[in-house]
Scaffold this active site. Structure first.
Site, PDB file in Angstrom:
ATOM      1  N   ASP A   1       0.860  -1.180   0.000  1.00  0.00           N
ATOM      2  CA  ASP A   1       0.000   0.000   0.000  1.00  0.00           C
ATOM      3  C   ASP A   1       0.898   1.233   0.000  1.00  0.00           C
ATOM      4  O   ASP A   1       2.116   1.125   0.147  1.00  0.00           O
ATOM      5  CB  ASP A   1      -1.017  -0.007   1.150  1.00  0.00           C
ATOM      6  CG  ASP A   1      -0.401   0.042   2.544  1.00  0.00           C
ATOM      7  OD1 ASP A   1       0.832  -0.157   2.671  1.00  0.00           O
ATOM      8  OD2 ASP A   1      -1.140   0.272   3.507  1.00  0.00           O
TER       9      ASP A   1
ATOM     10  N   PHE B   1       6.755   1.546  -4.326  1.00  0.00           N
ATOM     11  CA  PHE B   1       8.175   1.697  -3.994  1.00  0.00           C
ATOM     12  C   PHE B   1       8.761   3.050  -4.386  1.00  0.00           C
ATOM     13  O   PHE B   1       9.847   3.401  -3.940  1.00  0.00           O
ATOM     14  CB  PHE B   1       9.018   0.559  -4.610  1.00  0.00           C
ATOM     15  CG  PHE B   1       8.641  -0.795  -4.111  1.00  0.00           C
ATOM     16  CD1 PHE B   1       9.023  -1.225  -2.847  1.00  0.00           C
ATOM     17  CD2 PHE B   1       7.870  -1.652  -4.882  1.00  0.00           C
ATOM     18  CE1 PHE B   1       8.648  -2.471  -2.363  1.00  0.00           C
ATOM     19  CE2 PHE B   1       7.484  -2.904  -4.408  1.00  0.00           C
ATOM     20  CZ  PHE B   1       7.885  -3.321  -3.143  1.00  0.00           C
TER      21      PHE B   1
ATOM     22  N   HIS C   1      10.328  -9.655   0.575  1.00  0.00           N
ATOM     23  CA  HIS C   1      10.092  -8.212   0.497  1.00  0.00           C
ATOM     24  C   HIS C   1      11.406  -7.472   0.717  1.00  0.00           C
ATOM     25  O   HIS C   1      12.235  -7.898   1.535  1.00  0.00           O
ATOM     26  CB  HIS C   1       9.061  -7.789   1.552  1.00  0.00           C
ATOM     27  CG  HIS C   1       8.506  -6.426   1.307  1.00  0.00           C
ATOM     28  ND1 HIS C   1       9.171  -5.272   1.679  1.00  0.00           N
ATOM     29  CD2 HIS C   1       7.357  -6.025   0.708  1.00  0.00           C
ATOM     30  CE1 HIS C   1       8.449  -4.226   1.336  1.00  0.00           C
ATOM     31  NE2 HIS C   1       7.346  -4.648   0.737  1.00  0.00           N
TER      32      HIS C   1
ATOM     33  N   TYR D   1       3.047   4.711   0.744  1.00  0.00           N
ATOM     34  CA  TYR D   1       3.798   5.222   1.885  1.00  0.00           C
ATOM     35  C   TYR D   1       2.884   6.080   2.753  1.00  0.00           C
ATOM     36  O   TYR D   1       1.967   6.748   2.256  1.00  0.00           O
ATOM     37  CB  TYR D   1       4.977   6.069   1.402  1.00  0.00           C
ATOM     38  CG  TYR D   1       6.064   5.286   0.695  1.00  0.00           C
ATOM     39  CD1 TYR D   1       6.798   4.311   1.363  1.00  0.00           C
ATOM     40  CD2 TYR D   1       6.388   5.543  -0.634  1.00  0.00           C
ATOM     41  CE1 TYR D   1       7.814   3.609   0.722  1.00  0.00           C
ATOM     42  CE2 TYR D   1       7.396   4.854  -1.289  1.00  0.00           C
ATOM     43  CZ  TYR D   1       8.106   3.881  -0.600  1.00  0.00           C
ATOM     44  OH  TYR D   1       9.104   3.195  -1.236  1.00  0.00           O
TER      45      TYR D   1
END
Length: 236
Positions: free
Chosen positions: A74, A87, A196, A76
């Site tokens: 989701d 990202f 991740h 930031y």
């Protein structure tokens, strides 16, 4: 909202090509409930990203040209960071820790200097879709919009890409992303799984060499590789 006004329906704001492609896969009732929730959340605010950036990943990566999907979780949760791309952060914003690890892996994988900024828009312009599974978030609270219906929309996005006849490379980092692998059923496509990139996850990402593997999967079908960094040679 005026009682006579037409209710907001979130798919109406998605670019036309994507809206047409995802509509067969979404549940209208779920999207209607999501739409009401998102409207009220932005009223209560603050919510990230800005309303005009909710569909940035779709706008910057048209369906016809998308050949890589990198799936995030989701947006930031800190001010100024989220701009609708997984990202990625806008120009001038400090590179977040997860993206620092992505850049470290790029350096180790490709032997190149990573981009000078955390803005990954240049990837999008080459056909890399930077999609979060959930497209909005309440400021300061990760996963605050999880389970509200965005997953129905983004799962439909994966299914629309799965329906393409040309190869798409699906890049799934972390358990939540890897759980979407079952949506990719077309043998033409490639699914790359890894841990991740968060520093909170010490294993499973570093050393996975995703960038060279993505480019190898693309060039195997005669498609131009992605130029991940300005320091890479331009494709001939």
């Amino acid at each position: 909202m005026n009682a006579s006004a037409k209710p907001v329906y979130m798919l109406d704001f998605m670019p036309d090509d994507w809206r047409e492609a995802v509509t067969p896969y979404v549940d209208p009732t779920t999207v209607a409930a999501l739409s009401s929730f998102v409207v009220e959340e932005y009223k209560a605010g603050p919510v990230y990203p800005r309303k005009q950036d909710i569909y940035a990943a779709y706008r910057l990566s048209p369906l016809a040209s998308t050949r890589v999907l990198i799936l995030g979780q989701d947006p930031y949760i800190k001010p100024g960071q989220a701009h609708g791309l997984s990202f990625s952060v806008p120009q001038g914003v400090r590179v977040p820790p997860s993206l620092e690890n992505v850049y470290r892996e790029m350096r180790d994988d490709l032997g190149v200097t990573p981009p000078p900024s955390g803005d990954l828009t240049p990837w999008c312009r080459q056909g890399v879709m930077l999609l979060n599974a959930v497209l909005t978030v309440r400021a300061g609270t990760s996963n605050s919009h999880k389970g509200r219906g965005w997953e129905n929309v983004t799962d439909a996005t994966i299914q629309a890409l799965n329906a393409k006849t040309d190869r798409v490379v699906f890049v799934l980092w972390g358990a939540a992303a890897k759980a979407k692998a079952h949506l990719v059923t077309n043998d033409r496509h490639v699914v790359l799984r890894a841990g991740h990139p968060s520093p909170m996850n010490p294993t499973g990402f570093l050393g996975s060499r995703p960038f060279s593997r993505i480019n190898a999967a693309l060039t195997a079908t005669g498609t131009q590789p992605i130029r991940w960094s300005p320091s890479m040679p331009r494709p001939s």
